[in-house]
Structures are given as C-alpha cells and as structure tokens.
Design a protein around this motif. Structure first.
Motif, PDB file in Angstrom:
ATOM      1  N   GLU A 454     -41.219   7.816  18.821  1.00 46.23           N
ATOM      2  CA  GLU A 454     -40.096   6.890  18.990  1.00 46.23           C
ATOM      3  C   GLU A 454     -39.277   7.247  20.228  1.00 46.23           C
ATOM      4  N   ALA A 455     -39.013   8.536  20.417  1.00 47.84           N
ATOM      5  CA  ALA A 455     -38.246   8.973  21.579  1.00 47.84           C
ATOM      6  C   ALA A 455     -39.088   8.966  22.853  1.00 47.84           C
ATOM      7  N   GLY A 456     -40.411   9.006  22.677  1.00 50.54           N
ATOM      8  CA  GLY A 456     -41.280   9.095  23.857  1.00 50.54           C
ATOM      9  C   GLY A 456     -41.116  10.406  24.590  1.00 50.54           C
ATOM     10  N   GLU A 468     -34.479  19.138  18.414  1.00 50.76           N
ATOM     11  CA  GLU A 468     -33.735  18.442  19.463  1.00 50.76           C
ATOM     12  C   GLU A 468     -34.701  17.850  20.469  1.00 50.76           C
ATOM     13  N   VAL A 469     -34.294  16.721  21.033  1.00 54.03           N
ATOM     14  CA  VAL A 469     -35.016  16.123  22.156  1.00 54.03           C
ATOM     15  C   VAL A 469     -34.209  16.421  23.416  1.00 54.03           C
ATOM     16  N   VAL A 470     -34.790  17.198  24.312  1.00 57.62           N
ATOM     17  CA  VAL A 470     -34.151  17.519  25.587  1.00 57.62           C
ATOM     18  C   VAL A 470     -35.016  16.915  26.681  1.00 57.62           C
ATOM     19  N   GLU A 487     -51.263   7.984  26.404  1.00 56.56           N
ATOM     20  CA  GLU A 487     -50.096   7.267  25.885  1.00 56.56           C
ATOM     21  C   GLU A 487     -48.827   8.120  26.012  1.00 56.56           C
ATOM     22  N   MET A 488     -48.940   9.389  25.697  1.00 58.40           N
ATOM     23  CA  MET A 488     -47.793  10.292  25.848  1.00 58.40           C
ATOM     24  C   MET A 488     -47.378  10.387  27.316  1.00 58.40           C
ATOM     25  N   ALA A 489     -48.356  10.542  28.192  1.00 58.46           N
ATOM     26  CA  ALA A 489     -48.053  10.642  29.617  1.00 58.46           C
ATOM     27  C   ALA A 489     -47.379   9.374  30.121  1.00 58.46           C
ATOM     28  N   GLY A 490     -47.848   8.218  29.655  1.00 58.60           N
ATOM     29  CA  GLY A 490     -47.249   6.960  30.096  1.00 58.60           C
ATOM     30  C   GLY A 490     -45.783   6.865  29.709  1.00 58.60           C
ATOM     31  N   ALA A 491     -45.456   7.310  28.501  1.00 59.26           N
ATOM     32  CA  ALA A 491     -44.052   7.279  28.059  1.00 59.26           C
ATOM     33  C   ALA A 491     -43.199   8.201  28.908  1.00 59.26           C
ATOM     34  N   MET A 492     -43.709   9.377  29.217  1.00 60.11           N
ATOM     35  CA  MET A 492     -42.945  10.334  30.012  1.00 60.11           C
ATOM     36  C   MET A 492     -42.763   9.848  31.450  1.00 60.11           C
TER      37      MET A 492
END
Length: 660
Positions: A454-456, A468-470, A487-492
């Motif tokens: 959700e946070a990507g 925590e999301v930092v 997919e993870m790389a695309g979000a980042m």
C-alpha cells in the motif's frame, strides 16, 4: 594523453568549500585562511599536528607598513585579496595594494604560492611582489609566526576528530620554538629587497616541524614537493581515462570527482599502507580509513588509482576486528564502533580488486570468514538480521531506519552471491551453493516481511513489533542489491521526482514529502541534501536498472559541484548549490562516486570477476561523452557514448561483447 596537474586548476573565486580551502602534498596538509593573500593557518603532517598554528606576513615599503587580510568594506585598507587558484599540491593567491601616502603612490601586485611539503612536516610560502609604481622602492617582509601548540600525535590516535593543540610552544631563539619534543623552525632566503619601477621580487619562507631542524632551502623544498605532486598525480591517474564532453559542467565534475580521491591519498611510509586511503583528512579529521567509504562508493576508480597497492589496502582493513570497529587509523589500529555496512563495503572493494588484479583463494576464504563473523555480530531475525539502532546504522536523528531493515539486509544477500562467485573464480573452496541459497532466502524474506504494498515502500521492523515507513534513499540500495521485484521497483522509482527525492541541486537522503522523518539539521542522512556518495550511487543504480533517463535526471543535478568545489565535501545541500558550514568534514573519498557512476554507469563499463570486460555505452541526453585511455589488465580501452563505439588497444570491438 594522461592528465597534468595544470588541468586540475580551480578558480577559487567560485569556491563554496566549507571551512575554506586546504591543500595537501600527501604528506602535509595546510589551511589557507579566507580573505588573506599570504596568511597560513593550521597544518597536519602525521604524526605532527599544528591545528592552531598561524603565519601572518606584513609588508613594509619605504617605511610604510601594509597588513594582510584586510577587513571587508572601506575600513579594509591593507593588502586586498583578489582571488586565486587551487591545484593538487599548491594554492596561489593574488592581492593588490594601490594607495597614496604622503603624496607618493605605492602600487603593488602580490602573488603568494603556498606549498605543503612532501617528506617534511611543514610548508613553504613564496611571495612574489611586483612594483607597479613609477619609482624605485625597498620592500621588507615581516613574517609573524604563531606556532600555537604543536605536538606529536601517535598514528593510532588519528581518528574522526582533528587533533587538538598541545601546550603552547616556547621561543628558543630567532625563528625557533619548542613544544615538548617538537621543534618548529622558520627559515627564509632574505626578507629585504630593492625593487625598481616595474620590477619583481620573490621571497621564500619555510615553516617546518620535527624532532630537530631540517635541511634544505625553502625554494628547493617547494620545488621538490611540487615535483612529487606531479609524480603522485601521474601515478594515480595512469589507468584512469580522460573524459571529454560538450555537456556543460560534465568535464569539471569528472575532474572534481577525481581530485576528491587524490586528496585522500597519503604516502607516509610510516602508515600501514602507502598510499593510505583516508576517508577525509584535509583538516586533520577522519584521517583514517573507513571500510564504508573506502570500499563502498567507488571501488573501481579507487582500484584504478591504487593499482597493485589496492590489494594491500583491502588486506589492511581486513586485519581489524570489524565486529568492534568501523575504521583503521594510519597505523592500522581499529577505531570506532561496529558498523552494519562494513562487510558489504569490503566485499565491494574485493570484487573490484578481483576484477582488476585477481584475488588469491586464501584471501577470498579470509574475506568470507570475516563477513560471516560480522554477520553473526547482529541479532538473527529469521533469515534477516536486526542491525540495532542508529549507533550501527545511518545516524539519523529520528527514529525510523533501524533494526530489521531492507538495507543492509539486501546487501547481505548480494555479498553472499559475490562470495560464491569469488570462490569459483579464485578456486577457493567455499560452499557456493549454500551461499546462494541463503542469499535467495534473504531476498524473499525482505519482500515478504518488509515490503508494504500500500505504501509502495519498505517498512522497518522493531523487536517489539513496531514498524515505520521511512522514505530514505538507502532503500534504493536494496533495489540495487536485487531485493526488488519489477513491481516493487516501479513503485519506488515513482518517488524520484521533484518535491520528493529530487531537488534542483541533487537528491535528499529523506524524501521531502516524508513529513515524519525529513529535517534540515542533518544534511548527511536526514534531509535537505545527502552524503556526497549517495547521489551518484543512485544514478549508477538507475543505469544498472535500465533507467538511463532517470539516471541522467539525478546526475545532471550534481554537475554544479565541479564548478564550486575544488574537492567534494562530505555532504551538500540539494536545494541550493552549497555545503554545510564548518563542523563537517571538508572533503570525502566518496566524492569519487561521481566518476564511478559515469564510467560504470553512463559509459556502461562492466568489470567482471574473471578479469574480462563488457562495455555497453549509451547515448546521453544533450551531448557526447568520450572516455579515452582506460587501463585494464594491460589493455587500453576508449569509449564513445555518442557513436556507441569501443576500441581495445586501437582495435574496434562490438558494444556488449565480452572482452577477454
């Protein structure tokens, strides 16, 4: 054609260097105070330290005294500073004096050359004075030496903080002082000359320290040290390619990046290696070798500069107990606390040394054992490790990127894979299959346990279950280490935009839209800028990930640094072209990361562990780049990103071809 010293000239009128400017010979480093034409500040020549030493020069013309370092504004009526030029190994400063006294014009052009000595502890100041008035005058120099508290500091005590002064030196004679067992001596070649109209006079002063007096006339000492600078530069850059480009700022940035490495190399034979690679050192601070930035940010450029000495540098850091220390002092003594990234940094350097020089099976085995020992230092959390708090990690001032984190857990997996490859290439008998299986388990655990869809972004997990999301730039290192699905790389990658990680003059360590963790007091790791190695390493990551457009978006924002720094500082702002003021280390070996990103990213040079090479240059937006004279295993490689051509020893090769 190899670089010459003159090609690294930097116009000091454009300098944004924090704590003003220092210059080093690789033996002595010395400070040129701001606003002064002839003044000299503190200096260091391990084991000797003179942090509060000062030399001021007053001119006398026909009985009229002229002070140096005039204050700004109309009140400043002494010798006026008019700019200067910095080179590796010397600083030249210009000044002017043009005033009437009792109806007579005194008009002088003054140029000083400050040369830190090589082979001696101290410096030489040469002062050239031109008489622009239409009459003959007599000029006298009045040097005022304040030796402060010079002292001998054992090599094992040169750590992060610059040495402090000792007890004040006591005058023992004309031009001589004593502080304990340290003698300070001022020598010169005459302080008074008659100067005809239009004529020029040159004065030379030397300040040296040691257990006793040293021989040699000041000008001879300066010439010898200047010659050593030429030799040191030629040796360090013999295998480093020359870059030419019509992209504004790129050539200056490349040269500034190279200089950032050059000023961190020390030649003192009393050090554990020669050259010795200091993390910083120009102001006497961080004159020690961290595993972190020695190996982590520019392993290939550093290996090109060190040549055969790179193996000794790697071995010197491996000798320290990294479960207790993060760095070595110049004599090899361990310093500091255990650091989570030390193992990765050593493996990174080892892969470069293996590619350029080769590694013995025994050294690969020793490296494996060291990494495993360091890994065991941190608490297991399933397949992952708990790296503790900021004490062992990024030193952020907020809670957040701590304990079970994507990076450096992802780097652990990368290390295990590289150790397996090193074992196979070298003939070491490591359990390669097991190493690769553990690496796979770590990457799967990172994706399964730490990724927040959700946070990507990655979550950091505390022992009590708190997460925590930092949005920290360090997460891109997890991507580089292979921990991200597409997919993870695309979000980042979607976060690499203005107002988040990107800013006009670089990247922010913490994204500006992370309202919980972003702050401006710690430019290094917490926001408003970043550690100097991080921006170019992010660009390199993006080139490696097949994102050349994004890579250039990052790299182009850093090119201003070549115009405003003679050498790159530890960290810099990203919202304005400047670095934090005094209080930070003023130079950093990780400045080499810029050249590393251009060579191995933009130019597509891939040094392989078996000694082969693959070059896949890609065109850059807005201009051409050519790299000529890359020396690798006895071959000379030339590369053009415009035409995509590669030549080896003058013979064309196909881009992407394995060059054995």
């Amino acid at each position: 054609m190899p670089y010459s010293v003159d090609e690294f000239a930097f116009d000091l009128r454009g300098s944004q260097a924090p704590s003003d400017v220092w210059v080093t010979s690789g033996w002595t480093t010395v400070h040129a105070p701001p606003g002064s034409v002839c003044g000299v500040g503190g200096w260091f020549a391990p084991p000797y330290a003179a942090p509060d030493a000062r030399l001021a020069v007053e001119l006398e013309v026909d009985g009229h005294r002229i002070t140096d370092g005039a204050a700004p504004g109309v009140a400043g009526t002494g010798l006026l500073h008019a700019g200067g030029t910095w080179w590796p190994g010397r600083i030249v400063r210009d000044g002017t004096y043009h005033r009437r006294h009792r109806g007579e014009l005194i008009s002088l052009q003054v140029r000083s050359t400050l040369t830190p000595l090589y082979g001696h502890a101290g410096f030489v100041l040469e002062v050239e004075i031109a008489n622009r008035a239409g009459r003959d005058v007599t000029v006298t120099l009045h040097p005022h030496v304040a030796p402060g508290g010079p002292r001998r500091v054992p090599l094992g005590e040169w750590g992060w903080v610059p040495p402090v002064p000792g007890p004040a030196a006591v005058r023992t004679g004309q031009g001589a002082w004593q502080a304990g067992d340290v003698t300070v001596e001022l020598s010169h070649e005459g302080l008074r000359q008659d100067l005809p109209a239009g004529g020029t006079a040159v004065f030379a002063l030397a300040v040296r320290a040691g257990a006793g007096t040293s021989s040699g006339r000041p000008r001879e000492l300066a010439a010898e040290s200047a010659g050593r600078s030429e030799v040191r530069l030629a040796r360090a850059l013999a295998r480093v390619p020359r870059l030419s480009s019509d992209i504004p700022g790129l050539e200056a940035y490349w040269r500034g990046s190279l200089v950032s490495g050059l000023v961190c190399l020390w030649d003192n034979p009393g050090f554990i290696t020669s050259p010795f690679v200091a993390t910083s050192g120009l102001d006497g601070g961080a004159l020690c070798a961290y595993a972190w930035d020695t190996g982590g940010y520019a392993p290939h450029l550093l290996t090109l500069m060190l040549g055969d000495a790179a193996t000794a540098v790697l071995e010197s850091i491996m000798k320290v107990d990294l479960t207790r220390h993060y760095a070595i002092a110049p004599n090899g003594t361990g310093l500091g606390v255990p650091y989570a990234y030390s193992g990765w940094s050593l493996v990174t350097l080892a892969t470069a040394v293996a590619a350029h020089l080769g590694l013995s099976p025994s050294l690969v085995t020793q490296l494996h054992d060291l990494v495993e020992g360091l890994d065991a230092r941190f608490t297991p959390a399933g397949a992952l490790r708990d790296y503790g708090d900021q004490y062992n990690l990024l030193e952020m001032r907020s809670t957040g990127w701590e304990h079970v984190v994507a990076s450096p857990n992802a780097e652990r997996a990368w290390c295990l894979d590289r150790l397996a490859e090193l074992s196979e290439v070298s003939g070491a008998r490591l359990p390669a299959g097991d190493l690769r299986a553990r690496a796979r388990d770590i990457r799967q655990a990172i994706a399964r346990e730490l990724w927040d869809e959700e946070a990507g972004w990655f979550r950091c997990r505390y022992p009590d279950g708190h997460t925590e999301v930092v949005r920290h730039v360090q997460a891109f290192d997890a991507m580089r280490s292979g921990a991200c699905t597409p997919e993870m790389a695309g979000a980042m990658l979607g976060r690499l935009r203005d107002g988040s990680f990107l800013a006009p003059y670089g990247v922010s360590a913490v994204a500006a839209d992370d309202r919980v963790h972003y702050e401006l007091g710690d430019t290094d790791w917490s926001g408003g800028g970043a550690y100097t190695g991080e921006g170019p390493q992010l660009a390199l990551t993006l080139w490696e990930q097949g994102e050349p457009g994004l890579a250039w978006e990052v790299m182009r924002r850093l090119l201003w640094m070549g115009r405003h720094f003679p050498y790159f500082p530890q960290d810099h702002y990203c919202d304005r072209p400047a670095a934090p003021p005094a209080g930070r280390r003023i130079n950093i070996v990780a400045g080499l990361a810029g050249a590393e990103a251009i060579l191995t990213g933009a130019a597509g040079v891939r040094f392989r562990l078996d000694g082969s090479l693959v070059v896949s240059p890609a065109a850059l937006p807005g201009g051409h780049v050519e790299l000529t004279g890359l020396g690798y295993r006895g071959r000379t490689i030339d590369i053009s990103t415009t035409s995509g051509t590669v030549t080896v020893d003058g013979r064309p090769r196909k881009a992407g071809e394995v060059i054995g």
